[in-house]
Scaffold this motif. Structure first.
Motif, PDB file in Angstrom:
ATOM      1  N   ASN A  57       0.833  -1.212   0.000  1.00  0.00           N
ATOM      2  CA  ASN A  57       0.000   0.000   0.000  1.00  0.00           C
ATOM      3  C   ASN A  57       0.867   1.261   0.000  1.00  0.00           C
ATOM      4  O   ASN A  57       0.711   2.154   0.836  1.00  0.00           O
ATOM      5  CB  ASN A  57      -0.944   0.005   1.212  1.00  0.00           C
ATOM      6  N   TYR A  58       1.753   1.311  -0.966  1.00  0.00           N
ATOM      7  CA  TYR A  58       2.795   2.344  -1.020  1.00  0.00           C
ATOM      8  C   TYR A  58       2.663   3.118  -2.324  1.00  0.00           C
ATOM      9  O   TYR A  58       2.480   2.529  -3.395  1.00  0.00           O
ATOM     10  CB  TYR A  58       4.145   1.633  -0.945  1.00  0.00           C
ATOM     11  N   THR A  59       2.734   4.448  -2.236  1.00  0.00           N
ATOM     12  CA  THR A  59       2.666   5.290  -3.434  1.00  0.00           C
ATOM     13  C   THR A  59       3.634   6.456  -3.291  1.00  0.00           C
ATOM     14  O   THR A  59       3.669   7.120  -2.246  1.00  0.00           O
ATOM     15  CB  THR A  59       1.241   5.837  -3.662  1.00  0.00           C
ATOM     16  N   ILE A  60       4.414   6.698  -4.339  1.00  0.00           N
ATOM     17  CA  ILE A  60       5.393   7.778  -4.313  1.00  0.00           C
ATOM     18  C   ILE A  60       5.467   8.416  -5.700  1.00  0.00           C
ATOM     19  O   ILE A  60       5.310   7.737  -6.716  1.00  0.00           O
ATOM     20  CB  ILE A  60       6.778   7.243  -3.873  1.00  0.00           C
ATOM     21  N   LYS A  61       5.653   9.736  -5.734  1.00  0.00           N
ATOM     22  CA  LYS A  61       5.812  10.456  -7.003  1.00  0.00           C
ATOM     23  C   LYS A  61       7.299  10.732  -7.199  1.00  0.00           C
ATOM     24  O   LYS A  61       7.980  11.216  -6.288  1.00  0.00           O
ATOM     25  CB  LYS A  61       5.014  11.757  -6.992  1.00  0.00           C
ATOM     26  N   THR A  62       7.802  10.401  -8.374  1.00  0.00           N
ATOM     27  CA  THR A  62       9.237  10.463  -8.649  1.00  0.00           C
ATOM     28  C   THR A  62       9.513  11.368  -9.840  1.00  0.00           C
ATOM     29  O   THR A  62       8.871  11.238 -10.887  1.00  0.00           O
ATOM     30  CB  THR A  62       9.790   9.054  -8.954  1.00  0.00           C
TER      31      THR A  62
END
Length: 251
Positions: A57-62
């Motif tokens: 359940n992980y979300t990151i903007k790169t």
């Protein structure tokens, strides 16, 4: 401002107070943590040599690249049947997607097939998903997590927990070898045994040698026939000694 004299890789961050993390490695990445996620009981790890834990359940903007040619994507990880699945959203409005049930590297390859079709190289999947970030790892591990009792978990979960623990011990073992042995020595961890509530676990490492396994089974079957050991007797013996092949394997 970054300190150009600081040894790379390093992170500029005030996490979790600020969701922005700037990572300086072979190239610069700017991350915005959208959802930190958790490390599940049967956590998976990236491949050698780093073995970074993979959250659920992980979300990151790169964002990476030069200012006039930068790219921004959104990466998410979620577990299905205790295996991580990788999703990358891209485009001006993040309207396009690529997906992989294999690895972050595979997801990166699928992305670059679309955004840079003329190039054969792809940005590290680990870096696209920010799995190397120490500040996120530190914060995830710092949060208390109540675990179910072993007997309350499903058999699949029990097996995956055992594998997860064994993998973590393998990483610790490999990182500690240099403190005890010469680098030229070939030190290999072959197996680990432990019990949970009197239930025995035997976890092996490395690729299975099917030739040796077949030879071992044939030898056991030969001795069983030679000494006239009944199958029921061997079944009881195998139940007592967990490292013996199961009865059905030599029938």
């Amino acid at each position: 401002m970054s300190n150009s004299n600081q040894q790379r890789p390093y992170e500029e961050e005030n996490y979790p107070i600020s969701p922005e993390i700037i990572y300086y490695g072979d190239r610069k990445f700017v991350y915005i943590v959208i959802q930190e996620g958790i490390y599940p009981p049967a956590v998976n790890y990236t491949e050698a040599p780093n073995y970074f834990p993979i959250p659920d359940n992980y979300t990151i903007k790169t964002t990476w690249g030069q200012a006039n040619n930068s790219r921004t994507i959104q990466c998410s990880i979620y577990y299905v049947e205790e295996k991580p699945h990788y999703l990358i959203c891209f485009g001006d409005n993040l309207q396009y997607q690529v997906f992989s049930a294999q690895s972050p590297f595979d997801a990166s390859v699928e992305l670059h097939k679309i955004i840079t079709p003329d190039r054969r190289t792809a940005v590290s999947g680990v870096h696209l998903f920010g799995l190397q970030l120490k500040c996120i790892n530190r914060n995830c591990k710092g949060r208390p997590r109540e675990l179910k009792l072993h007997k309350e978990s499903s058999k699949t979960t029990q097996i995956n927990l055992a594998k997860g623990l064994a993998k973590k011990e393998q990483v610790h073992f490999e990182n500690t070898i240099k403190d005890f042995y010469n680098p030229k020595d070939r030190v290999v961890l072959k197996a680990i045994d432990f019990t949970v509530e009197n239930k025995e676990y035997h976890v092996t490492f490395g690729d299975e040698n099917y030739v040796k396994k077949k030879q071992k089974l044939q030898s056991i079957a030969y001795v069983q026939d030679l000494e006239n050991i009944p199958r029921d007797a061997y079944l009881h013996l195998a139940a007592v000694e967990s490292i013996l092949p199961r009865e059905y394997a030599i029938s």
